[in-house]
Design a protein around this motif. Structure first.
Motif, PDB file in Angstrom:
ATOM      1  N   GLU A  13       0.805  -1.220   0.000  1.00 30.17           N
ATOM      2  CA  GLU A  13       0.000   0.000   0.000  1.00 30.17           C
ATOM      3  C   GLU A  13       0.836   1.267   0.000  1.00 30.17           C
ATOM      4  N   GLU A  19       3.544   3.996  -4.419  1.00 33.42           N
ATOM      5  CA  GLU A  19       2.642   4.671  -5.333  1.00 33.42           C
ATOM      6  C   GLU A  19       3.233   4.689  -6.725  1.00 33.42           C
ATOM      7  N   ARG A  31      -4.208  -0.385  -9.636  1.00 31.45           N
ATOM      8  CA  ARG A  31      -4.152   0.996  -9.166  1.00 31.45           C
ATOM      9  C   ARG A  31      -4.361   1.992 -10.291  1.00 31.45           C
TER      10      ARG A  31
END
Length: 93
Positions: free
Chosen positions: A5, A8, A72
């Protein structure tokens, strides 16, 4: 392979702290690969066009596949679906 998590962007997934470095023996992060992967991800998210050139050993295959299949990405597998992979890409998630 689960996605951390705290990472990015597709480029981060291909970095030293990403899952590829941890799960593929001999995987070495490459800054050009990470930059290309981020550019591909942004292109998919913006539904725009990207033309890029990269030399041998850059890691082009992972650079475009990681963002194409990343959950994502704003478009998920949409970019791959547009290339004719259709429902086959859905099973890769």
């Amino acid at each position: 392979m689960s996605l951390p998590e705290d990472l990015e962007g597709a480029g981060a997934l291909l970095g030293a702290d990403g899952p590829f470095a941890h799960h593929i023996e001999g995987f070495a992060p490459r800054i050009q690969q990470q930059q290309m992967s981020d550019a591909v991800e942004q292109t998919l998210d913006n539904q725009s066009v990207l033309v890029c050139e990269a030399g041998t050993g850059t890691g082009k295959t992972y650079a475009y596949l990681v963002p194409a299949f990343s959950p994502r990405s704003a478009n998920g597998t949409e970019g791959v679906d547009d290339c004719g992979a259709g429902n086959d890409a859905q099973g890769a998630q």
